[in-house]
Design a protein around this motif. Structure first.
Motif, PDB file in Angstrom:
ATOM      1  N   LEU A 231     109.147  10.396 -23.058  1.00 13.42           N
ATOM      2  CA  LEU A 231     108.371  10.472 -21.822  1.00 13.42           C
ATOM      3  C   LEU A 231     106.970   9.990 -22.153  1.00 13.42           C
ATOM      4  CD1 LEU A 231     109.298  13.990 -20.353  1.00 13.42           C
ATOM      5  CD2 LEU A 231     110.322  11.780 -19.814  1.00 13.42           C
TER       6      LEU A 231
ATOM      7  N   SER B 172     104.961  10.147 -17.706  1.00 16.60           N
ATOM      8  CA  SER B 172     105.996  10.301 -16.673  1.00 16.60           C
ATOM      9  C   SER B 172     105.453  11.149 -15.527  1.00 16.60           C
ATOM     10  CB  SER B 172     107.244  10.945 -17.261  1.00 16.60           C
ATOM     11  OG  SER B 172     107.800  10.105 -18.247  1.00 16.60           O
TER      12      SER B 172
ATOM     13  N   TYR C  86     104.906  13.526 -12.352  1.00 12.32           N
ATOM     14  CA  TYR C  86     105.451  14.726 -11.730  1.00 12.32           C
ATOM     15  C   TYR C  86     104.420  15.274 -10.761  1.00 12.32           C
ATOM     16  CZ  TYR C  86     102.825  18.285 -14.451  1.00 12.32           C
ATOM     17  OH  TYR C  86     101.865  19.092 -14.983  1.00 12.32           O
TER      18      TYR C  86
ATOM     19  N   THR D 110     108.061  16.018  -6.561  1.00 10.93           N
ATOM     20  CA  THR D 110     109.160  15.900  -7.522  1.00 10.93           C
ATOM     21  C   THR D 110     109.720  17.262  -7.898  1.00 10.93           C
ATOM     22  OG1 THR D 110     107.740  15.917  -9.489  1.00 10.93           O
ATOM     23  CG2 THR D 110     108.222  13.776  -8.506  1.00 10.93           C
TER      24      THR D 110
ATOM     25  N   THR E 270     109.706  13.312 -12.449  1.00  8.10           N
ATOM     26  CA  THR E 270     110.443  14.407 -13.072  1.00  8.10           C
ATOM     27  C   THR E 270     109.820  15.729 -12.668  1.00  8.10           C
ATOM     28  OG1 THR E 270     111.424  15.185 -15.143  1.00  8.10           O
ATOM     29  CG2 THR E 270     109.136  14.382 -15.268  1.00  8.10           C
ATOM     30  N   ASN E 271     110.316  16.816 -13.246  1.00 14.53           N
ATOM     31  CA  ASN E 271     109.752  18.152 -12.993  1.00 14.53           C
ATOM     32  C   ASN E 271     110.145  19.061 -14.147  1.00 14.53           C
ATOM     33  OD1 ASN E 271     112.321  19.652 -12.197  1.00 14.53           O
ATOM     34  ND2 ASN E 271     112.345  17.922 -10.785  1.00 14.53           N
TER      35      ASN E 271
ATOM     36  N   GLU F  67     113.938  20.192 -14.295  1.00 10.58           N
ATOM     37  CA  GLU F  67     114.849  19.131 -14.712  1.00 10.58           C
ATOM     38  C   GLU F  67     114.790  18.959 -16.228  1.00 10.58           C
ATOM     39  OE1 GLU F  67     115.380  14.941 -12.767  1.00 10.58           O
ATOM     40  OE2 GLU F  67     113.583  14.873 -14.030  1.00 10.58           O
ATOM     41  N   LEU F  68     113.601  19.048 -16.786  1.00 10.21           N
ATOM     42  CA  LEU F  68     113.444  18.911 -18.231  1.00 10.21           C
ATOM     43  C   LEU F  68     114.054  20.100 -18.966  1.00 10.21           C
ATOM     44  CD1 LEU F  68     109.826  17.466 -18.282  1.00 10.21           C
ATOM     45  CD2 LEU F  68     111.982  16.212 -18.556  1.00 10.21           C
TER      46      LEU F  68
END
Length: 144
Positions: free
Chosen positions: A30, A33, A35, A39, A47-48, A51-52
């Motif tokens: 990343l 990235s 967020y 998101t 992303t968030n 999700e990670l």
């Protein structure tokens, strides 16, 4: 005692709902990235954190299971895990309440009983499982 350190950085500008942020990981996977609110709470691009966490948990559990299986003399042909993180409102804030792991595995010569035992041990022993204060479920299917 050995220790391993991994890191990531977050940058944020603006308020909570209208601000934007970026995430960068030590490995560079990343890099800046995007967020933000959209998101995390809607379906905007980027992303968030949840999700990670889902990706980290799926990866950690799957690797832990590969070690469990190999240690028991069963090299997996394929392990496919999906992790679904549930974010729920708690008072004025939010919490990660649950993670549902769904596993499909192809492991030649393994009984259903031993498979279930090893999968449960991997779920309990995975470092990401240990750090989460959430209900963790596992739906594990051994395919022939």
């Amino acid at each position: 005692m050995a220790s391993i350190h991994r890191s990531a950085n977050a940058h944020w500008q603006g308020g909570g709902k209208d601000g934007t942020g970026s995430l960068t990981t030590q490995s560079g996977v990343l890099k800046d990235s995007q967020y933000g609110f959209k998101t995390r709470f809607e379906n905007g691009p980027g992303t968030n954190p949840e999700e990670l966490i889902a990706a980290a948990h799926a990866g950690c559990f799957t690797m832990a299971l590969a070690f469990q299986l190999s240690g028991a003399g069963h090299v997996p042909e394929a392990l496919d895990t999906a992790a679904k993180v549930s974010l729920e409102q708690e008072g004025a804030g939010w919490k990660i309440a649950a993670v549902a792991l769904t596993l499909k595995a192809k492991v030649p010569g393994l009984s259903q009983e031993e498979f279930s035992k090893l999968a449960d041990a991997a779920k309990a022993g995975c470092p990401v499982s240990k750090v989460l204060n959430a209900t963790i479920t596992l739906d594990a299917t051994l395919e022939s």
